[in-house]
Design an enzyme around this catalytic site. Structure first.
Site, PDB file in Angstrom:
ATOM      1  N   GLU A 134       0.901  -1.047   0.155  1.00 20.21           N
ATOM      2  CA  GLU A 134      -0.054  -0.251  -0.062  1.00 20.21           C
ATOM      3  C   GLU A 134       0.882   1.115  -0.006  1.00 20.21           C
ATOM      4  OE1 GLU A 134      -1.196  -1.370   4.125  1.00 20.21           O
ATOM      5  OE2 GLU A 134      -1.321   0.621   4.552  1.00 20.21           O
ATOM      6  N   LYS A 180       2.800   4.567   0.874  1.00 16.01           N
ATOM      7  CA  LYS A 180       3.186   5.000   2.248  1.00 16.01           C
ATOM      8  C   LYS A 180       3.075   6.334   2.201  1.00 16.01           C
ATOM      9  CE  LYS A 180       7.141   5.337   5.332  1.00 16.01           C
ATOM     10  NZ  LYS A 180       7.224   6.713   5.711  1.00 16.01           N
ATOM     11  N   ASP A 206       2.909  10.493   3.118  1.00 16.19           N
ATOM     12  CA  ASP A 206       3.928  11.377   3.555  1.00 16.19           C
ATOM     13  C   ASP A 206       2.935  12.272   4.347  1.00 16.19           C
ATOM     14  OD1 ASP A 206       6.124  12.531   4.183  1.00 16.19           O
ATOM     15  OD2 ASP A 206       6.697  13.287   2.049  1.00 16.19           O
ATOM     16  N   TYR A 239      -4.804   2.934   8.523  1.00 24.32           N
ATOM     17  CA  TYR A 239      -3.767   1.571   7.939  1.00 24.32           C
ATOM     18  C   TYR A 239      -3.164   1.000   9.042  1.00 24.32           C
ATOM     19  CZ  TYR A 239      -0.506   5.087   8.966  1.00 24.32           C
ATOM     20  OH  TYR A 239       0.732   6.018   9.445  1.00 24.32           O
ATOM     21  N   LYS A 277      10.984   2.678   0.100  1.00 27.59           N
ATOM     22  CA  LYS A 277      11.084   4.158  -0.429  1.00 27.59           C
ATOM     23  C   LYS A 277      11.402   4.428  -1.974  1.00 27.59           C
ATOM     24  CE  LYS A 277      11.090   6.679   2.754  1.00 27.59           C
ATOM     25  NZ  LYS A 277      11.846   7.121   3.853  1.00 27.59           N
ATOM     26  N   CYS A 304      40.854  22.173  15.900  1.00 31.03           N
ATOM     27  CA  CYS A 304      39.225  22.246  16.136  1.00 31.03           C
ATOM     28  C   CYS A 304      39.166  23.693  15.796  1.00 31.03           C
ATOM     29  CB  CYS A 304      39.079  21.816  17.453  1.00 31.03           C
ATOM     30  SG  CYS A 304      37.185  22.022  17.871  1.00 31.03           S
ATOM     31  N   CYS A 307      37.924  25.432  19.531  1.00 27.13           N
ATOM     32  CA  CYS A 307      38.555  25.580  20.664  1.00 27.13           C
ATOM     33  C   CYS A 307      40.287  25.310  20.238  1.00 27.13           C
ATOM     34  CB  CYS A 307      38.457  24.526  21.766  1.00 27.13           C
ATOM     35  SG  CYS A 307      39.229  22.819  21.312  1.00 27.13           S
ATOM     36  N   CYS A 309      38.270  16.271  17.263  1.00 28.02           N
ATOM     37  CA  CYS A 309      38.936  17.394  18.398  1.00 28.02           C
ATOM     38  C   CYS A 309      39.655  16.653  19.563  1.00 28.02           C
ATOM     39  CB  CYS A 309      38.003  18.537  18.482  1.00 28.02           C
ATOM     40  SG  CYS A 309      38.478  19.467  20.246  1.00 28.02           S
ATOM     41  N   CYS A 349      36.645  21.927  25.103  1.00 26.55           N
ATOM     42  CA  CYS A 349      36.197  22.450  23.693  1.00 26.55           C
ATOM     43  C   CYS A 349      34.545  22.840  23.937  1.00 26.55           C
ATOM     44  CB  CYS A 349      36.203  21.174  22.858  1.00 26.55           C
ATOM     45  SG  CYS A 349      35.359  21.637  21.303  1.00 26.55           S
TER      46      CYS A 349
HETATM   47  S1  IVH Z   1       2.318   0.953   8.970  1.00 32.02           S
HETATM   48  C1  IVH Z   1       4.162  -0.700  12.909  1.00 32.02           C
HETATM   49  N1  IVH Z   1       1.428   1.942   6.755  1.00 32.02           N
HETATM   50  O1  IVH Z   1       5.237   5.854   8.103  1.00 32.02           O
HETATM   51  C2  IVH Z   1       4.211   0.205  11.964  1.00 32.02           C
HETATM   52  N2  IVH Z   1       2.843   3.314   8.238  1.00 32.02           N
HETATM   53  O2  IVH Z   1       8.109   5.154   8.499  1.00 32.02           O
HETATM   54  C3  IVH Z   1       2.923   0.983  11.650  1.00 32.02           C
HETATM   55  N3  IVH Z   1       3.298   5.669   7.273  1.00 32.02           N
HETATM   56  O3  IVH Z   1       5.102   6.249  11.512  1.00 32.02           O
HETATM   57  C4  IVH Z   1       2.776   1.818  10.524  1.00 32.02           C
HETATM   58  N4  IVH Z   1       2.012   5.481   5.501  1.00 32.02           N
HETATM   59  O4  IVH Z   1       3.584   7.633   9.999  1.00 32.02           O
HETATM   60  C5  IVH Z   1       2.060   2.431   7.894  1.00 32.02           C
HETATM   61  N5  IVH Z   1       0.662   2.918   4.859  1.00 32.02           N
HETATM   62  C6  IVH Z   1       1.190   2.976   5.778  1.00 32.02           C
HETATM   63  C7  IVH Z   1       2.055   4.109   6.167  1.00 32.02           C
HETATM   64  C8  IVH Z   1       2.661   4.199   7.339  1.00 32.02           C
HETATM   65  C9  IVH Z   1       2.638   6.301   6.219  1.00 32.02           C
HETATM   66  C10 IVH Z   1       4.081   6.236   7.986  1.00 32.02           C
HETATM   67  C11 IVH Z   1       3.585   6.183   9.487  1.00 32.02           C
HETATM   68  C12 IVH Z   1       4.805   5.450  10.279  1.00 32.02           C
HETATM   69  C13 IVH Z   1       5.827   5.969   9.292  1.00 32.02           C
HETATM   70  C14 IVH Z   1       7.037   4.986   9.462  1.00 32.02           C
END
Ligand code: IVH
Length: 719
Positions: free
Chosen positions: A129, A131, A133, A240, A328, A433, A436, A457, A463
């Site tokens: 799914e 991710k 942002d 999610y 990613k 450094c 210092c 340093c 320092c």
């Molecule tokens: S699952 C135990 N699913 O990514 C893990 N996270 O880098 C629970 N995030 O803190 C997270 N989309 O804020 C999950 N489809 C998705 C997500 C997601 C964004 C974020 C979330 C998490 C961060 C981790």
């Protein structure tokens, strides 16, 4: 009311304005508390608005007098104490990252190996799914009613943003009849591109400063003291994940998400269930291709093992689940010019070169610094003489390609030599450094015989840069987390003489208030401070006079001891006294203390040596004992697994195991509160031996340590 309170803004002198801003900050904060915390406002909304308007007008007329705790600063920047705290019943974790298709293959193999999920069991289903942002939010429902909403915070404790979350359309206030008594749905708050553009236009139109990207806009909007402001911001929410649930309505990830959708949550339509790495990677690429048309920012694809029973067996490694990973998208790149190269000195004395860049927008964020890592990186030649960036060095004036990946500090990837100015000189790396003047040296690594990549340093205590960075680390979020004492304030207090209320070392923080009362210049009278902010700071400091042992150890800033290792140490020794005594004994590498330290699973020799060295230094012991006169580290309680027969026991697994992989055996023992060691010693309580066990079994027998079979282990722990 004082006389100045009724004076028109144009008539105020600077002194009067300062006093008036202080009064308004205190007044507004009092009314905020009455309104938000007590639910019992004393004045009308119109009168409250008038206070804020007067505050804003004075700030506009006297911009130099704007207070650090000004009510006009949104919570995004102000101390977080404005919100109440919520402790997450189930920790909110983060995700491990994958950057290539190979990393995904590795992830799936790791999971299979851990579970001993051989192909005969059939396909291993994994969901994919987007991710999102944004920022994560935990919504708690009791009896089907929304009772609280919390941000992630440090994963253990987040901010109470219930009033704000209630204003988001995608967040149901009530759930249908028949849902479990306790339901905690987690997901991401985000802002769509179109809403973001409209919001920024509105802000600019009102003379405000626009947000750099939708993520910042979402965070800034959710963390508003005034829920009406949040309500006016177009936030959305995708569900999610979940936290505490009094009953589970499904037994797969996909099933849970479907249930959430039935309950009225918005879930992401692109989520798919896959049965092979190839399928996962295919979904990844198709989501990536459609990324620009989605209408909201995503920064990768998250994969999760579908079956919840398998998720449970897989468990967690430090802060992220073994059953999920974030794949990613590649980092974003841009070209810009290096205006200067600065050397920063870190808390362990490491000199780090930083490129000061002509500001450039990369993926919606303005970047003006990039790390240059170390001396070799600037030169473009690595340790073994192998070229980095084709052997190109980085010079002031160069046009460089930079890359930004997520929250990581941007990096310089390449230098465009065709654009190098004729007069550009190779950068001369300092051997002293800059803070210092002490010699800065590259140590020879005793093991490899090679030069360390980092120049350090040698100034140690003298320092100022190291001292300041150590203090910043000490008060940082995952260490002492003192509200209102951030990087800026550390710099501020460091520059004040000790007898006038300065701070040089951690213990000074805790004597600040006592010294302040006898100091000629009081904190409340210093520039940028006032009665309220000084009082708040002292209270925030007092709130940390007791602290968890792991945070205490982490805060000391011992080389190589990050949060995870600090936890391992705290768990292994349980109390500060036991830890400190063992570390002093461990100087002798023949001692049992040294062997035990090295036996802690996850602690290697380099780290062990660094900790022992820390305790061997007289000035470290002095600084710690001054600190202990002020602060009490709380003993670490035996980890979960209450009632399990192996709590607190040290267990060694050896030989081949039939029912579990070695990793799962270890994770299981730890879940039950046991410590798992890699080798057998007098401190070992139990050895679980499978076929083929050799020297460890023999040693256990020699030492008279109890040895049991894998089956007996299962019987013992009753699983
Ligand atoms: S699952 C135990 N699913 O990514 C893990 N996270 O880098 C629970 N995030 O803190 C997270 N989309 O804020 C999950 N489809 C998705 C997500 C997601 C964004 C974020 C979330 C998490 C961060 C981790």
């Amino acid at each position: 009311m004082s006389e100045t309170a009724s004076l028109p803004v144009e008539k105020l002198s600077a002194d009067e304005a300062r006093a008036e801003l202080e009064r308004l900050a205190a007044e507004i904060s009092r009314h905020d508390a009455l309104y938000y915390r007590e639910d019992d406002p004393e004045i009308s909304d119109a009168d409250y608005d008038a206070l804020r308007q007067r505050n804003a007008a004075i700030e506009a007329a006297f911009p130099d007098l704007v207070r650090a705790d000004s009510p006009s600063v949104s919570v995004g920047a102000a101390p977080q104490e404005a919100f109440g705290k919520i402790t997450h019943r189930v920790a909110m974790l983060s995700l491990d990252n994958a950057f290539s298709d190979d990393d995904v293959t590795d992830f799936v193999s790791r999971v299979r190996r851990f579970l001993r999920y051989d192909p005969l069991h059939g396909a291993l289903a994994v969901t994919a799914e987007p991710k999102i942002d944004g920022l994560s939010l935990a919504l708690r429902y009791e009896g089907g009613k929304l009772v609280s909403a919390a941000t992630r915070g440090d994963g253990t404790t987040g901010e109470n943003v219930t009033r704000n979350a209630e204003t988001i359309d995608d967040v149901p206030r009530t759930l249908p009849n028949g849902v479990p008594e306790v339901v905690e749905v987690r997901g991401e708050v985000y802002m769509a591109h179109s809403d973001f553009a409209a919001l920024n236009e509105r802000m600019i139109g009102n003379g405000g400063k626009p947000f750099a990207n939708p993520r910042n806009a979402a965070a800034g909007s959710l963390r508003q003291l005034n829920p009406e402001i949040t309500a006016s911001r177009p936030l959305r929410f995708f569900a999610y994940a979940w936290g505490e649930m009094s009953a589970m309505p499904a037994d797969t990830q996909m099933g849970m998400i479907e249930v959430f959708r039935e309950w009225g949550f918005v879930t992401n339509p692109l989520m798919k269930r896959c049965e092979s790495v190839e399928e996962l990677v295919e979904v990844y690429h198709s989501i990536e291709e459609g990324r620009a048309e989605l209408g909201y920012d995503i920064d990768g694809v998250v994969y999760k093992v579908d079956r919840l029973d398998l998720q449970e067996r897989l468990g967690f490694v430090s802060r992220s689940p073994r059953w999920a990973i974030a794949h990613k998208f590649p980092a974003e790149k841009a070209f810009t010019i290096v205006r200067d190269i600065e050397i920063q000195v870190g808390r362990t004395g490491a000199l780090t070169p930083v490129a000061k860049l002509e500001p450039v927008t990369v993926g919606g964020v303005v970047v003006s610094n990039a790390t240059l890592h170390n001396e070799d990186y600037v030169k473009g030649i690595g340790q073994d003489g192998e070229p980095i960036r084709g052997g190109k060095d980085i010079r002031v004036g160069d046009t460089v390609q930079i890359q930004r990946a997520g929250d990581v500090i941007p990096q310089v990837l390449d230098v465009d030599l065709t654009k190098r100015p004729a007069e550009a000189q190779a950068f001369v790396y300092p051997t002293v450094c800059p803070a210092c003047g002490s010699h800065a040296v590259r140590e020879v690594n005793a093991k490899t015989g090679r030069l360390d990549a980092i120049r350090r340093c040698t100034g140690g205590l003298i320092c100022p840069a190291q001292a300041k960075e150590k203090l910043k680390h000490f008060v940082s979020r995952n260490a002492f987390d003192i509200e209102g004492l951030g990087d800026k304030q550390v710099e501020f207090f460091y520059d004040i003489p000790l007898d006038q209320g300065g701070i040089r070392q951690p213990a000074d923080i805790f004597t600040l208030q006592a010294r302040d009362s006898s100091s000629l210049v009081k904190l409340k009278n210093r520039d940028g401070w006032g009665e309220t902010s000084a009082k708040n700071l002292f209270a925030a400091i007092d709130a940390r006079r007791e602290i968890d042992l792991n945070r205490f150890i982490y805060a000391l800033g011992i080389r190589h001891v990050g949060e995870g290792n600090a936890k391992l140490l705290a768990r292994a020794y349980g109390s500060w006294e036991a830890f400190a005594q063992a570390m002093e004994e461990a100087v002798d590498h023949e001692s049992a203390a040294w062997i035990d330290l090295n036996n802690i699973d996850g602690i290697g020799e380099i780290l062990a040596e660094a900790v022992v060295q820390f305790f061997a230094e007289e000035h470290n012991r002095e600084a710690v004992s001054a600190l202990l006169a002020q602060v009490t580290p709380r003993d670490m309680e035996a980890p979960s697994g209450e009632g399990s027969p192996v709590v607190g026991k040290t267990v060694v697994f050896t030989g081949s195991l039939e029912r579990l992989s070695r990793d799962e055996a270890k994770a299981m023992a730890e879940r039950l509160g046991a410590k798992v060691a890699g080798s057998v010693s007098k401190k070992t309580d139990l050895v679980v031996a499978g076929p083929g066990a050799g020297s460890k079994l023999k040693k256990a027998e020699d030492l008279g340590v109890e040895v049991i079979s894998e089956d007996a282990w299962f019987e013992l722990v009753g699983e």
